[in-house]
Design a protein around this motif. Structure first.
Motif, PDB file in Angstrom:
ATOM      1  N   GLU A 184       0.827  -1.208   0.000  1.00 20.73           N
ATOM      2  CA  GLU A 184       0.000   0.000   0.000  1.00 20.73           C
ATOM      3  C   GLU A 184       0.860   1.257   0.000  1.00 20.73           C
ATOM      4  N   ILE A 185       0.324   2.345  -0.584  1.00 15.16           N
ATOM      5  CA  ILE A 185       0.866   3.692  -0.386  1.00 15.16           C
ATOM      6  C   ILE A 185      -0.099   4.423   0.534  1.00 15.16           C
ATOM      7  N   HIS A 186       0.396   4.841   1.671  1.00  7.41           N
ATOM      8  CA  HIS A 186      -0.435   5.443   2.714  1.00  7.41           C
ATOM      9  C   HIS A 186       0.203   6.770   3.117  1.00  7.41           C
ATOM     10  N   CYS A 187      -0.593   7.816   3.188  1.00  6.85           N
ATOM     11  CA  CYS A 187      -0.083   9.125   3.606  1.00  6.85           C
ATOM     12  C   CYS A 187      -0.625   9.487   4.985  1.00  6.85           C
ATOM     13  N   LEU A 188       0.235  10.078   5.779  1.00  8.85           N
ATOM     14  CA  LEU A 188      -0.106  10.521   7.128  1.00  8.85           C
ATOM     15  C   LEU A 188      -0.056  12.044   7.132  1.00  8.85           C
ATOM     16  N   ILE A 189      -1.187  12.667   7.443  1.00  8.32           N
ATOM     17  CA  ILE A 189      -1.261  14.121   7.438  1.00  8.32           C
ATOM     18  C   ILE A 189      -1.822  14.598   8.772  1.00  8.32           C
ATOM     19  N   GLY A 190      -1.787  15.910   8.968  1.00 13.82           N
ATOM     20  CA  GLY A 190      -2.319  16.497  10.185  1.00 13.82           C
ATOM     21  C   GLY A 190      -1.720  17.865  10.407  1.00 13.82           C
ATOM     22  N   PRO A 191      -2.393  18.705  11.180  1.00 11.40           N
ATOM     23  CA  PRO A 191      -1.871  20.048  11.444  1.00 11.40           C
ATOM     24  C   PRO A 191      -0.620  19.988  12.304  1.00 11.40           C
ATOM     25  N   ALA A 236      -1.516   8.701  -2.849  1.00 10.16           N
ATOM     26  CA  ALA A 236      -2.085   7.966  -1.711  1.00 10.16           C
ATOM     27  C   ALA A 236      -3.230   7.050  -2.115  1.00 10.16           C
ATOM     28  N   GLN A 237      -3.178   5.837  -1.617  1.00  8.46           N
ATOM     29  CA  GLN A 237      -4.314   4.915  -1.721  1.00  8.46           C
ATOM     30  C   GLN A 237      -5.213   5.045  -0.494  1.00  8.46           C
ATOM     31  N   ARG A 238      -4.604   5.355   0.646  1.00  8.25           N
ATOM     32  CA  ARG A 238      -5.351   5.680   1.862  1.00  8.25           C
ATOM     33  C   ARG A 238      -4.632   6.819   2.578  1.00  8.25           C
ATOM     34  N   VAL A 239      -5.401   7.557   3.368  1.00 10.85           N
ATOM     35  CA  VAL A 239      -4.870   8.693   4.121  1.00 10.85           C
ATOM     36  C   VAL A 239      -5.332   8.575   5.565  1.00 10.85           C
ATOM     37  N   THR A 240      -4.408   8.833   6.490  1.00 11.04           N
ATOM     38  CA  THR A 240      -4.742   8.909   7.911  1.00 11.04           C
ATOM     39  C   THR A 240      -4.457  10.323   8.395  1.00 11.04           C
ATOM     40  N   VAL A 241      -5.396  10.894   9.137  1.00  6.00           N
ATOM     41  CA  VAL A 241      -5.237  12.223   9.718  1.00  6.00           C
ATOM     42  C   VAL A 241      -4.984  12.070  11.209  1.00  6.00           C
ATOM     43  N   THR A 256      -9.992   7.419   1.769  1.00  5.49           N
ATOM     44  CA  THR A 256      -9.342   7.797   0.525  1.00  5.49           C
ATOM     45  C   THR A 256      -9.056   9.297   0.551  1.00  5.49           C
ATOM     46  N   THR A 257      -8.233   9.754  -0.381  1.00  3.47           N
ATOM     47  CA  THR A 257      -7.934  11.180  -0.444  1.00  3.47           C
ATOM     48  C   THR A 257      -9.205  11.995  -0.637  1.00  3.47           C
ATOM     49  N   ASP A 258     -10.085  11.561  -1.535  1.00  2.39           N
ATOM     50  CA  ASP A 258     -11.328  12.299  -1.776  1.00  2.39           C
ATOM     51  C   ASP A 258     -12.184  12.369  -0.518  1.00  2.39           C
ATOM     52  N   GLU A 259     -12.240  11.265   0.219  1.00  2.00           N
ATOM     53  CA  GLU A 259     -13.028  11.256   1.453  1.00  2.00           C
ATOM     54  C   GLU A 259     -12.451  12.217   2.483  1.00  2.00           C
ATOM     55  N   ILE A 260     -11.127  12.255   2.588  1.00  2.00           N
ATOM     56  CA  ILE A 260     -10.487  13.140   3.568  1.00  2.00           C
ATOM     57  C   ILE A 260     -10.654  14.602   3.176  1.00  2.00           C
ATOM     58  N   VAL A 261     -10.479  14.914   1.888  1.00  2.00           N
ATOM     59  CA  VAL A 261     -10.625  16.290   1.424  1.00  2.00           C
ATOM     60  C   VAL A 261     -12.061  16.789   1.625  1.00  2.00           C
ATOM     61  N   ALA A 262     -13.022  15.895   1.474  1.00  2.00           N
ATOM     62  CA  ALA A 262     -14.433  16.279   1.627  1.00  2.00           C
ATOM     63  C   ALA A 262     -14.895  16.313   3.078  1.00  2.00           C
ATOM     64  N   ASN A 263     -14.034  15.879   4.012  1.00  2.00           N
ATOM     65  CA  ASN A 263     -14.409  15.788   5.417  1.00  2.00           C
ATOM     66  C   ASN A 263     -14.346  17.175   6.062  1.00  2.00           C
ATOM     67  N   GLU A 264     -15.497  17.721   6.428  1.00  2.00           N
ATOM     68  CA  GLU A 264     -15.543  19.072   6.981  1.00  2.00           C
ATOM     69  C   GLU A 264     -14.814  19.180   8.321  1.00  2.00           C
ATOM     70  N   ALA A 265     -14.837  18.106   9.097  1.00  2.39           N
ATOM     71  CA  ALA A 265     -14.135  18.132  10.382  1.00  2.39           C
ATOM     72  C   ALA A 265     -12.624  18.209  10.186  1.00  2.39           C
TER      73      ALA A 265
END
Length: 246
Positions: free
Chosen positions: A31-38, A203-208, A219-228
């Protein structure tokens, strides 16, 4: 899919600060997985727990089903886990080819060594710079060289700490193509990243992460669309101050 990397209830404190708080994380093999966060989310601390620079107060790190929580960084590397840090750890006074030779010298020799160096130079878009001192390369080229040194051991899992920091858009896109090519060859990849264009590319999956916990996954689209998720990046969700960035 089978997990190549897992954490279970991973906790890390610095003084009174709970920087990583009961993190349960899983990265699938291949998998390619990206970890993001403020900033202050705990990403850097989590990364250092994975590579063995920090020891957790509680919890486990598992690699290919083996508990590696107590292993030193070099022991994890020997098992097939390789790391590329944000600041390139190259030898600036040596040529590009010599840097790769140092990374490969304990694993190959003679014509096989030369052939692998040439293959890596082509893969890294550095063939024309093979004889130049590494310190004269552009920032992006230095990042690529360290990626080459990290993959010289043919790892099963590659951890990348902000691999595109300071790169131009063209360099960032080229880096994404390298990551995708490595993944097609069977390398699982976990990248800490801030550049959302790069995250979208690979990214195939993203964790915040947020305040030391997993805040969202998808998914990236799900994370980008997540208002929280958007709220914590825009500062609308208050977070305690941290001494550790991430």
């Amino acid at each position: 899919m089978t997990a190549i990397l897992e954490t279970r209830g991973l906790d890390k404190h610095f003084g009174g600060l709970h920087v990583t708080n009961g993190v349960d994380f899983s990265l699938s093999d291949g998998e390619i997985h990206c970890l993001i966060g403020p900033n202050g989310a705990g990403k850097s601390t989590f990364f250092r727990l994975l590579i063995g620079e920090y020891t957790p107060e509680r919890g486990q790190v598992l690699y290919r089903g083996e508990d590696i929580t107590a292993l030193k960084p070099f022991e994890r590397v020997r098992r097939g886990l390789s790391v590329k840090f944000q600041v390139p750890g190259i030898f600036p006074g040596l040529t590009v080819s010599h840097n790769l030779e140092i990374a490969l010298q304990h694993h190959l020799e003679g014509s096989s060594l030369g052939a692998e160096i040439r293959r890596l130079l082509a893969f890294l878009n550095l063939a024309d710079s093979a004889g130049e001192r590494a310190g004269t390369l552009s920032h992006g080229q230095k990042q690529w060289l360290e990626i080459g040194m990290a993959i010289s051991l043919k790892p099963r899992l590659l951890l990348l700490d902000e691999p595109t920091a300071g790169m131009s858009p063209a360099e960032t896109f080229a880096t994404g193509e390298m990551v995708q090519a490595l993944n097609r060859d069977g390398v699982a990849i976990l990248a800490i990243e801030h550049d959302m264009a790069f995250v979208r590319q690979i990214a195939q999956r993203v964790t915040v992460l947020h305040v030391g916990r997993i805040f969202a996954q998808g998914t990236t689209d799900e994370i980008v669309a997540n208002e929280a998720v958007a709220a914590i990046y825009l500062g609308e969700t208050e977070a305690p101050r941290r001494t550790e960035d991430a």
